[in-house]
Enzyme design. Structure first.
Site, short mmCIF file in Angstrom:
data_model
loop_
_atom_site.label_atom_id
_atom_site.label_comp_id
_atom_site.label_asym_id
_atom_site.label_seq_id
_atom_site.Cartn_x
_atom_site.Cartn_y
_atom_site.Cartn_z
N HIS A 14 0.81 -1.10 -0.13
CA HIS A 14 0.02 -0.13 -0.12
C HIS A 14 0.78 1.31 0.04
O HIS A 14 1.48 1.68 1.17
CB HIS A 14 -0.88 0.03 1.29
CG HIS A 14 -1.81 1.29 1.22
ND1 HIS A 14 -3.25 0.93 1.45
CD2 HIS A 14 -1.58 2.55 1.21
CE1 HIS A 14 -3.82 2.17 1.37
NE2 HIS A 14 -2.95 3.01 1.08
N HIS A 16 1.58 5.29 -1.63
CA HIS A 16 1.33 6.64 -2.56
C HIS A 16 2.50 7.09 -2.89
O HIS A 16 3.37 7.54 -2.26
CB HIS A 16 0.48 7.68 -1.66
CG HIS A 16 -0.82 6.94 -1.17
ND1 HIS A 16 -1.93 7.31 -1.58
CD2 HIS A 16 -1.06 6.51 0.17
CE1 HIS A 16 -2.93 6.72 -0.95
NE2 HIS A 16 -2.38 6.24 0.28
N LEU A 17 2.56 7.03 -4.21
CA LEU A 17 3.80 7.79 -4.82
C LEU A 17 3.54 9.15 -5.37
O LEU A 17 4.55 9.80 -5.91
CB LEU A 17 4.30 6.73 -6.11
CG LEU A 17 4.90 5.45 -5.77
CD1 LEU A 17 5.19 4.68 -6.88
CD2 LEU A 17 6.47 5.92 -4.85
N ARG A 18 2.18 9.42 -5.55
CA ARG A 18 2.05 10.92 -6.16
C ARG A 18 2.50 10.81 -7.74
O ARG A 18 2.92 9.93 -8.46
CB ARG A 18 2.72 11.90 -5.38
CG ARG A 18 2.64 11.82 -3.91
CD ARG A 18 0.75 11.77 -3.61
NE ARG A 18 0.75 12.13 -2.01
CZ ARG A 18 -0.34 11.42 -1.38
NH1 ARG A 18 -1.04 10.84 -1.97
NH2 ARG A 18 -0.59 11.74 -0.15
N ASN A 42 -5.05 7.46 -6.06
CA ASN A 42 -5.78 8.50 -5.56
C ASN A 42 -4.79 9.92 -6.05
O ASN A 42 -4.59 10.83 -5.41
CB ASN A 42 -5.88 8.68 -4.18
CG ASN A 42 -4.92 8.76 -3.13
OD1 ASN A 42 -3.99 8.30 -3.63
ND2 ASN A 42 -5.05 9.42 -2.12
N LYS A 100 -9.13 -0.03 -6.08
CA LYS A 100 -9.34 0.47 -4.58
C LYS A 100 -10.59 1.14 -4.55
O LYS A 100 -11.14 1.88 -5.37
CB LYS A 100 -8.11 1.34 -4.54
CG LYS A 100 -8.15 2.50 -3.56
CD LYS A 100 -7.64 1.62 -2.17
CE LYS A 100 -7.77 2.05 -0.97
NZ LYS A 100 -6.63 2.91 -0.42
N HIS A 137 -10.65 1.33 1.66
CA HIS A 137 -10.29 2.10 2.52
C HIS A 137 -11.54 2.10 3.61
O HIS A 137 -12.79 2.41 3.32
CB HIS A 137 -10.35 3.51 2.12
CG HIS A 137 -9.97 4.62 3.23
ND1 HIS A 137 -8.90 5.04 3.49
CD2 HIS A 137 -10.67 4.85 4.41
CE1 HIS A 137 -8.81 5.95 4.44
NE2 HIS A 137 -9.95 5.73 5.04
N HIS A 175 -4.74 -0.60 5.77
CA HIS A 175 -4.27 -0.09 6.85
C HIS A 175 -5.00 0.03 8.19
O HIS A 175 -6.00 1.00 8.69
CB HIS A 175 -4.00 1.57 6.64
CG HIS A 175 -5.11 2.11 5.77
ND1 HIS A 175 -6.26 2.24 5.87
CD2 HIS A 175 -4.77 3.20 4.59
CE1 HIS A 175 -6.76 2.91 4.92
NE2 HIS A 175 -5.91 3.12 4.00
N LEU A 221 -5.19 9.09 7.93
CA LEU A 221 -6.35 8.27 8.05
C LEU A 221 -6.22 7.15 7.37
O LEU A 221 -5.58 6.70 6.66
CB LEU A 221 -7.44 9.07 7.10
CG LEU A 221 -7.92 10.45 7.72
CD1 LEU A 221 -8.59 11.10 6.45
CD2 LEU A 221 -8.65 10.21 9.05
N ASP A 249 1.60 2.69 3.68
CA ASP A 249 0.49 3.63 3.30
C ASP A 249 1.25 5.03 3.36
O ASP A 249 0.97 6.30 3.79
CB ASP A 249 -0.48 3.85 4.26
CG ASP A 249 -1.84 4.77 4.25
OD1 ASP A 249 -1.71 5.15 2.89
OD2 ASP A 249 -2.41 5.25 4.98
N HIS A 253 3.11 14.54 2.08
CA HIS A 253 2.40 15.83 1.59
C HIS A 253 3.38 16.95 2.11
O HIS A 253 4.30 16.65 2.83
CB HIS A 253 1.04 16.08 2.77
CG HIS A 253 -0.02 15.22 2.22
ND1 HIS A 253 -1.10 15.52 1.19
CD2 HIS A 253 -0.26 14.10 2.73
CE1 HIS A 253 -1.90 14.47 1.34
NE2 HIS A 253 -1.55 13.71 2.08
C1 NCD Z 1 -3.73 9.00 2.16
C2 NCD Z 1 -3.05 10.37 1.11
O1 NCD Z 1 -2.50 11.13 1.61
O2 NCD Z 1 -3.44 9.86 -0.17
N1 NCD Z 1 -3.60 9.68 3.41
C3 NCD Z 1 -3.58 9.08 4.57
O3 NCD Z 1 -3.75 9.47 5.74
N2 NCD Z 1 -3.27 7.62 4.64
C4 NCD Z 1 -4.94 8.43 1.69
C5 NCD Z 1 -5.21 7.21 2.51
O4 NCD Z 1 -4.64 6.25 2.07
O5 NCD Z 1 -6.32 7.41 3.19
ZN ZN Z 2 -3.33 5.05 1.65
#
Ligand code: NCD
Ligand code: ZN
Length: 351
Positions: A14, A16-18, A42, A100, A137, A175, A221, A249, A253
């Site tokens: 899991h 997030h690479l943006r 996302n 997802k 989620h 998560h 989250l 996860d 940011h």
């Molecule tokens: C994730 C994100 O920033 O894309 N944020 C998080 O708090 N985990 C989104 C997600 O997995 O809920």
């Molecule tokens: Zn996530």
């Protein structure tokens, strides 16, 4: 005392690479440790089509440092109006590994998510037939439900009925953060239900967000929960059960977006993830179960072959930086950087 541990190269189930500059900045940290990652869709706009999934995968591969072997496993962002044919094509053409499901409004960039499970029943039917995993989620979006109870409410009101309605659908509850989720997944012995667990939910309880003031870099989250839940997560993660596996996860940011009047949810753990998990297994005297959690359980659930090669971690001060620069004076705060962890990944010459 064990001073060094070598395991098969792990996977991050899991991540997030943006995109763009953030992608180029954060990707090397994951590629250094993991052979593969399940990449979250996302983005803005979200990855909802086969062509968008293919293009995003190309951008990730282009952003990899030269000579690095790392396989991004792509996911499709489920919307109320997702065409089941798109999902079938994406899976059969080996673009999408999984789908997802974000309940609409549950988390960062979830506004195009699903408003009611019934609306996506036709897609879930197709996935069930294909053996394609649904990644959830798991938080209720009912505004009347307390933020700390949203996962438990989701399990009762949405997940349990969904599993009944689609008895062969493979599901990962992503998560997980509560005793209810840990018990629910542990109790299911069918092999079609599993859960990922993040390093922060194993290492911290909700006090971390309020120690001496408001600590936005501990906000993600689903939100950190009370101690009883952290202990339950540690129990199942280190138990040797095949139903739980590594999914960081890691969710970068930019600092200013977190240190704000309405700060973003997400913790950037990629630079320290493996060492953070190992610290938990070490504290729990469960080093013998670490490799299964990090390198085996996830790939077995997804039906993937084992990774080539190994990684080695040694018991010494972790040197990951407190923050990672993005240029223009911007940066991303690292989870447990600056020597907070007692383990360190030894860099491998081939990765
Ligand atoms: C994730 C994100 O920033 O894309 N944020 C998080 O708090 N985990 C989104 C997600 O997995 O809920
Ligand atoms: Zn996530």
């Amino acid at each position: 005392m064990v001073q060094s541990i070598t395991i098969r190269r792990p996977d991050d189930m899991h991540l997030h690479l943006r995109d763009d500059a953030v992608l180029r900045t954060v990707l090397p940290y994951s590629a250094r440790q993991f052979g593969r990652a399940i990449v979250m869709p996302n983005l803005k706009p979200p990855v909802t089509t086969v062509s968008a999934g293919r293009a995003y995968r190309e951008r990730i591969l282009e952003a990899l440092p030269r000579g690095t072997s790392f396989e991004p496993l792509m996911t499709c962002y489920l919307c109320d109006n997702t065409d089941p044919a798109e999902i079938r094509t994406g899976f059969e053409e080996r673009v999408f590994t999984a789908v997802k499901l974000y309940p609409a409004g549950a988390t960062t960039h979830s506004e195009y998510g699903v408003t009611a499970i019934d609306r996506v029943a036709n897609v879930l039917d197709v996935m069930q037939g294909l053996g394609m995993p649904l990644l959830i989620h798991g938080e209720s979006t009912d505004p009347g439900v307390d933020v700390f109870d949203r996962e438990a409410a989701f399990i009762d009101c949405t997940l349990a009925p969904l599993l009944e309605k689609f008895p062969a659908l493979k599901v990962v509850l992503e998560h997980i953060t509560t005793e209810q989720a840990a018990d629910f997944v542990y109790a299911d012995t069918s092999g079609r239900l599993a859960a990922t667990i993040t390093p922060q939910h194993l290492l911290f309880n909700r006090n971390a967000m309020f120690t001496g003031g408001l600590r936005p870099h501990y906000y993600c989250l689903p939100v950190l929960k009370r101690e009883q839940h952290r202990l339950a997560l540690r129990r199942v993660a280190t138990s040797g059960s095949r139903s739980f596996f590594l999914g960081t996860d890691s969710a970068p940011h930019e600092r200013g977006a977190k240190e704000a009047a309405c700060g973003c949810a997400g913790i950037f753990s990629a630079p320290t993830a493996l060492e953070a998990y190992l610290t938990v297994f070490d504290q729990e005297h469960a080093l013998d179960h670490f490799e299964a959690f990090a390198s085996e359980n996830g790939r077995l659930f997804y039906g993937l072959p084992p990774n080539e090669g190994t990684v080695t971690l040694t018991r010494e001060r972790n040197e990951a930086p407190r923050k990672v620069a993005l240029g223009d004076g911007k940066s991303i705060e690292t989870f447990m950087g600056d020597g907070e962890l007692p383990w360190r990944l030894v860099d491998h010459p081939n990765v």
